[in-house]
Scaffold this motif. Sequence first.
Motif, mmCIF file in Angstrom:
data_model
loop_
_atom_site.group_PDB
_atom_site.id
_atom_site.type_symbol
_atom_site.label_atom_id
_atom_site.label_comp_id
_atom_site.label_asym_id
_atom_site.label_seq_id
_atom_site.Cartn_x
_atom_site.Cartn_y
_atom_site.Cartn_z
ATOM 1 N N ALA A 19 42.567 30.941 35.520
ATOM 2 C CA ALA A 19 42.045 30.472 36.811
ATOM 3 C C ALA A 19 41.909 31.647 37.784
ATOM 4 O O ALA A 19 40.882 31.783 38.468
ATOM 5 N N ALA A 20 42.932 32.505 37.823
ATOM 6 C CA ALA A 20 42.871 33.649 38.741
ATOM 7 C C ALA A 20 41.797 34.637 38.303
ATOM 8 O O ALA A 20 41.051 35.177 39.134
ATOM 9 N N ALA A 21 41.682 34.849 36.989
ATOM 10 C CA ALA A 21 40.616 35.737 36.492
ATOM 11 C C ALA A 21 39.260 35.096 36.794
ATOM 12 O O ALA A 21 38.286 35.779 37.105
ATOM 13 N N ILE A 264 45.366 39.652 34.676
ATOM 14 C CA ILE A 264 44.241 39.306 35.561
ATOM 15 C C ILE A 264 43.426 40.564 35.863
ATOM 16 O O ILE A 264 42.193 40.574 35.782
ATOM 17 N N GLU A 265 44.134 41.640 36.193
ATOM 18 C CA GLU A 265 43.443 42.905 36.499
ATOM 19 C C GLU A 265 42.680 43.417 35.283
ATOM 20 O O GLU A 265 41.571 43.921 35.399
ATOM 21 N N PHE A 266 43.319 43.295 34.115
ATOM 22 C CA PHE A 266 42.688 43.783 32.890
ATOM 23 C C PHE A 266 41.405 42.995 32.612
ATOM 24 O O PHE A 266 40.357 43.561 32.322
ATOM 25 N N PHE A 267 41.480 41.688 32.754
ATOM 26 C CA PHE A 267 40.328 40.821 32.516
ATOM 27 C C PHE A 267 39.188 41.189 33.474
ATOM 28 O O PHE A 267 38.047 41.427 33.073
ATOM 29 N N ASP A 268 39.527 41.271 34.757
ATOM 30 C CA ASP A 268 38.508 41.541 35.774
ATOM 31 C C ASP A 268 37.856 42.910 35.546
ATOM 32 O O ASP A 268 36.634 43.053 35.618
#
Length: 445
Positions: A19-21, A264-268
Amino acid sequence: MDNKTKKSTFSSQFGFVMAAAGSAVGVGNLWRFPYLAAKDGGGLFILIYLVLVLTFGFALLVSDIAIGRKTKKSAIYAYAEMNKKWSALGVVTFLVPVLIMTYYAVIGGWITKYLTVYLTGASEAAAEDGYFTSFISSPVSPVVFALLFMGLTALIVYNGVEKGIERVSKFIMPILIVIVIIIAVFSLTLTNTDNIGITRTGLQGLMFYLKPSLEGITPRRFLQILLDAMSQLFFSLSVSMGIMITYGSYVKPQVNLSKSINQIEFFDTCVALLSGMMIIPAVYVFSGTEGMSAGPSLMFVSLPKVFHAMGKAGIFIGAAFFLMAAFATLTSCISVLESIVANCMALFHASRKRVTLVLTIIYMAASAVITLGYSIFYLEVTLPNGTVGQLLDIMDYISNSVMMPFISLFSCILIGWVVGSKWISDEMESSGHPFKRKKIVQYHD
Ligand code: PFF
C-alpha cells in the motif's frame, strides 16, 4: 470501541509495504524521474538521487511512518499529540492532500482515456499532433474520465483499509513491476534508422541514460541538479504531506518498520530506475533526445509517437504502458483520498462510509472544475517559477512547491529540537527489531 472509532489496520507487513509503495509509485516515477535524468546528466542525477534516497529520503519516510504508528493518528491530531503548540503544522500538513486531491483524479482520467484509446485500437490518432490538447480542452470527455477515476478511487477507500486499499494494492503492485520490467527489456532491443540514415539503438539510449555526464558542469548547475533530485525525492516518496503518517497509523505494533521502510524505498527506486530504462531508450531510438520533454507532454505526446513508430508492437506496448500508469496513479490517488478521509473521520467523529460519500461528492465537483480549467474556466497565470499555468498547475504549485518544503523544514525542527529524534527511533525499535540505520535519524547521541 464502537464501530465508528475502531482503528483500522493493515493485516500484514506485506500489505502495508504494497500500500505504501502504491502511494509512492506514481506518475512521478513514470515521467518525472526519466525526464529529470535525461535533463540532468543521466548517471550523475541518478547517483545524486540514490545518495539522497538512502539518507534524506530515508529519514523523512522513517519520521512520517513512525509518527503515524506511535500516535495512531492522522496528521492533524498526530502533530497535536507530539506537541500541543505545533498543532498548526498538522493542519497545514492535512491541507496538502486536500489540494492534491482536486487534480489527481484529473490526471488519472487522462491516463484512463489513453488506456481506452490503446485498447480500442485507435492509437494512431493519439500519435497525431494536437490530439492531447484537443482532448483536454474539450468540455465533456475529460470530465467524464476524471469522474470515473474519482469514483473508482472512492469505491476502494469506501471499502476500508484492509478490504479496500490493502487488497487492491497487493493485487496491483506485483503486476505493475512485471509490466515495467517487460517494457524496459523490450526498449533495450529497439533499433531504428531515421530518414537521414542515422541508426540509433536501445543500448545506446541506455548508455545515454546511465553514463554520468559532467558536460558543462559548474557549481551552479550542480546545485540545480541537487535541487531537482531533492524535489523529486519528496514527490516520489509521498512524504511531508501526511499520507505516510496516515498509513503508518494503520501498522500493527509487531511489524518490523525498519525492514518495511527499506522495502518501500527499494520498490519506489526500482520502479523509477526501470521507468528510465523503459522511456529513455525508446524515446532516444525514435525521436533522439529532443523527445524528452517535461511534464504531461512526455507521457501524452512524445510516448504515443514512439509507440506509433514501433508499428504493431506499439499498440500492445502502449496499452501495457497506460495500464501500468493507470494502476500506479490509482494506488497513489487512493492514498491521497484515504489521508483526507482519516483526518475528517477524526475531526467530525463520523464513520468512514459517510465521510467518503461526502468527500466523493465534493471532489467530483472539484475535479470537474479543475478539468474545465482547460476549456470553460481557462485562465493563464504566471507562477513564481516563471511558468504559465492553468488551474491544475496552480494547485500543484501551491501544494508541492510551497507547502511541502515548508512542512518538511518545520517537521525537521519539531523532531530534531522539540520532541527529539529519540522519540522516532524508539518507535522504530519498539517491535524488538533492530533499527540498523538509526544514525541517519539520530546522529547526535
Ligand atoms: N508519489 C507519487 C509519485 O511519485 O508519483 C506522487 C504522489 C502521490 C504525490 C500521492 C502526492 C500524493 F499525495
